[in-house]
Scaffold this motif. Sequence first.
Motif, PDB file in Angstrom:
ATOM      1  N   THR A 166       0.940  -1.115  -0.061  1.00 20.19           N
ATOM      2  CA  THR A 166      -0.015   0.161  -0.074  1.00 20.19           C
ATOM      3  C   THR A 166       0.927   1.413  -0.003  1.00 20.19           C
ATOM      4  O   THR A 166       1.923   1.473   0.786  1.00 20.19           O
ATOM      5  CB  THR A 166      -0.936  -0.015   1.296  1.00 20.19           C
ATOM      6  OG1 THR A 166      -1.953  -1.226   1.173  1.00 20.19           O
ATOM      7  CG2 THR A 166      -1.808   1.261   1.183  1.00 20.19           C
TER       8      THR A 166
ATOM      9  N   ALA B 289      -0.856   7.227   6.248  1.00 24.63           N
ATOM     10  CA  ALA B 289      -1.176   6.027   6.606  1.00 24.63           C
ATOM     11  C   ALA B 289      -1.947   5.841   7.820  1.00 24.63           C
ATOM     12  O   ALA B 289      -2.522   4.890   8.321  1.00 24.63           O
ATOM     13  CB  ALA B 289       0.243   5.231   7.039  1.00 24.63           C
ATOM     14  N   ASP B 290      -2.351   6.955   8.546  1.00 26.33           N
ATOM     15  CA  ASP B 290      -3.208   7.198   9.593  1.00 26.33           C
ATOM     16  C   ASP B 290      -4.648   7.228   9.426  1.00 26.33           C
ATOM     17  O   ASP B 290      -5.488   7.574  10.250  1.00 26.33           O
ATOM     18  CB  ASP B 290      -2.683   8.228  10.657  1.00 26.33           C
ATOM     19  CG  ASP B 290      -1.203   7.769  11.023  1.00 26.33           C
ATOM     20  OD1 ASP B 290      -1.104   6.563  11.473  1.00 26.33           O
ATOM     21  OD2 ASP B 290      -0.365   8.833  11.414  1.00 26.33           O
TER      22      ASP B 290
ATOM     23  N   PRO C  45      -8.385   7.132   8.853  1.00 25.45           N
ATOM     24  CA  PRO C  45      -9.207   6.196   9.723  1.00 25.45           C
ATOM     25  C   PRO C  45      -9.858   5.618   8.511  1.00 25.45           C
ATOM     26  O   PRO C  45      -9.741   4.116   8.825  1.00 25.45           O
ATOM     27  CB  PRO C  45     -10.123   6.903  10.448  1.00 25.45           C
ATOM     28  CG  PRO C  45      -9.469   8.313  10.791  1.00 25.45           C
ATOM     29  CD  PRO C  45      -8.754   8.546   9.492  1.00 25.45           C
TER      30      PRO C  45
ATOM     31  N   THR D  96      -7.116   2.824   7.397  1.00 26.42           N
ATOM     32  CA  THR D  96      -7.036   1.809   8.328  1.00 26.42           C
ATOM     33  C   THR D  96      -8.270   0.623   8.714  1.00 26.42           C
ATOM     34  O   THR D  96      -8.002  -0.286   8.667  1.00 26.42           O
ATOM     35  CB  THR D  96      -6.415   2.356   9.591  1.00 26.42           C
ATOM     36  OG1 THR D  96      -7.421   3.148   9.981  1.00 26.42           O
ATOM     37  CG2 THR D  96      -5.071   3.141   9.498  1.00 26.42           C
ATOM     38  N   GLU D  97      -9.322   1.297   8.417  1.00 30.05           N
ATOM     39  CA  GLU D  97     -10.327   0.383   9.040  1.00 30.05           C
ATOM     40  C   GLU D  97     -10.466  -0.599   7.442  1.00 30.05           C
ATOM     41  O   GLU D  97     -11.014  -1.577   7.897  1.00 30.05           O
ATOM     42  CB  GLU D  97     -11.854   1.150   8.986  1.00 30.05           C
ATOM     43  CG  GLU D  97     -11.608   2.024  10.371  1.00 30.05           C
ATOM     44  CD  GLU D  97     -13.026   2.732  10.610  1.00 30.05           C
ATOM     45  OE1 GLU D  97     -13.797   3.019   9.801  1.00 30.05           O
ATOM     46  OE2 GLU D  97     -13.079   3.342  11.818  1.00 30.05           O
TER      47      GLU D  97
ATOM     48  N   MET E  67      -8.348  -1.690   5.504  1.00 29.75           N
ATOM     49  CA  MET E  67      -7.328  -2.623   5.669  1.00 29.75           C
ATOM     50  C   MET E  67      -7.555  -3.691   6.589  1.00 29.75           C
ATOM     51  O   MET E  67      -7.348  -4.954   6.398  1.00 29.75           O
ATOM     52  CB  MET E  67      -6.145  -1.933   5.709  1.00 29.75           C
ATOM     53  CG  MET E  67      -5.587  -1.128   4.635  1.00 29.75           C
ATOM     54  SD  MET E  67      -3.929  -0.038   4.885  1.00 29.75           S
ATOM     55  CE  MET E  67      -2.992  -1.362   5.239  1.00 29.75           C
ATOM     56  N   ARG E  68      -8.015  -3.304   7.740  1.00 33.98           N
ATOM     57  CA  ARG E  68      -8.409  -4.276   8.938  1.00 33.98           C
ATOM     58  C   ARG E  68      -9.471  -5.250   8.358  1.00 33.98           C
ATOM     59  O   ARG E  68      -9.403  -6.550   8.446  1.00 33.98           O
ATOM     60  CB  ARG E  68      -8.755  -3.594  10.120  1.00 33.98           C
ATOM     61  CG  ARG E  68      -7.680  -3.156  10.990  1.00 33.98           C
ATOM     62  CD  ARG E  68      -8.203  -2.660  12.258  1.00 33.98           C
ATOM     63  NE  ARG E  68      -9.207  -1.686  12.523  1.00 33.98           N
ATOM     64  CZ  ARG E  68      -9.118  -0.334  12.509  1.00 33.98           C
ATOM     65  NH1 ARG E  68      -7.720   0.102  12.762  1.00 33.98           N
ATOM     66  NH2 ARG E  68      -9.881   0.557  12.636  1.00 33.98           N
TER      67      ARG E  68
ATOM     68  N   THR F 268       2.713  -1.097   4.289  1.00 32.42           N
ATOM     69  CA  THR F 268       2.333   0.145   3.927  1.00 32.42           C
ATOM     70  C   THR F 268       3.596   1.032   3.961  1.00 32.42           C
ATOM     71  O   THR F 268       4.413   0.876   4.678  1.00 32.42           O
ATOM     72  CB  THR F 268       1.410   0.704   4.946  1.00 32.42           C
ATOM     73  OG1 THR F 268       0.349  -0.106   5.067  1.00 32.42           O
ATOM     74  CG2 THR F 268       0.969   2.125   4.555  1.00 32.42           C
TER      75      THR F 268
ATOM     76  N   SER G  29       4.414   5.348   3.316  1.00 36.00           N
ATOM     77  CA  SER G  29       3.829   6.505   3.442  1.00 36.00           C
ATOM     78  C   SER G  29       4.943   7.715   2.927  1.00 36.00           C
ATOM     79  O   SER G  29       5.995   7.460   3.488  1.00 36.00           O
ATOM     80  CB  SER G  29       3.169   6.905   4.666  1.00 36.00           C
ATOM     81  OG  SER G  29       2.594   7.986   4.551  1.00 36.00           O
TER      82      SER G  29
END
Length: 309
Positions: A5, A10-11, A13, A16-17, A19-20, A31, A33
């Motif tokens: 990625t 990278a932070d 939300p 990240t959601e 990807m989870r 990842t 960045s």
Amino acid sequence: MHVLTLTTNADAPFLTEQMRALERRGVTFSTLSVSGTVDGETSRSPLEYLKFFPSVLREAGNGYDLIHAHYGLTAPMALAQVRKPVVLSLWGSDIYGPVEPVSRACAPLCDELVVMSEAMRTYMGRDCTVIPDGVDLEKFRPAPQDRAREAVDWDGDAHHVLFPYTPEREVKNYPRARRIVNAVNGLVDRPVRLHTVYDVAHDEVPNYMNAADALLLTSHSEGSPNSVKEAMACNLPVVAVAVGDVRERLEDVAPSCVGTSDEALIDGLRDVLERGDRSNGREAAREISVDRTADRWVDVYEQVAYGNY
């Protein structure tokens, strides 16, 4: 499947959601960045993007099935390696702003282009896949308003309007939001407070959504604004301009309002505040839950990496 990625944030939300949710389906990520800090007044220099090229080229050879470039400015780095297929996600500001030429130049060279709304697809004028960012329905859910107001320390004797952005981001058009609220303030029975909420932990945002009486969106442009979908998941009424996929998302949501003029937004906000009802947005939000959008992303990844659905 293993995905590299590339991102400018990278932070974020929503990233990240997403990807989870994909990790729960067996996808693994590494990842990278772009370095440097971005805020309302500072942007990265071209040198910081140039320095990103060697990092990507070195990492791309480490056994990935594909490269996923998030945001148009990471596409040149993804395309600089020639070994792995590239998926490019456009976020909105990378086509409705100065980055547009880079995004348009790179899009035809990628193996798959993904945008967040039908409006973005029409604007790009080329074949691509539409996948809006999904909303976490476990995190964003209705809760008692009095409890939420206590959590965020808001007055119980006023109307509260949420503007979930920093005023410094010009594209979000805070002056128009302030103008709308000032106009409504003299038309309803209680004071109307406009709250600019930003730089808070994402886990705290549902408290603000449930504490508010309305979310106000006045942006000049958007792709598929996450704040609208998060508000829907909390049954928070939304008053918004017709940008991105807002009209589509709010089509069956009531109370809500999509307008183009100040007068329409003023009337819509006044109506929402006077009614005092929560919306039925959560039902509509199920269509774009993070789990449903993750399933669509798996399809895209498999098509690009293996050539099959």
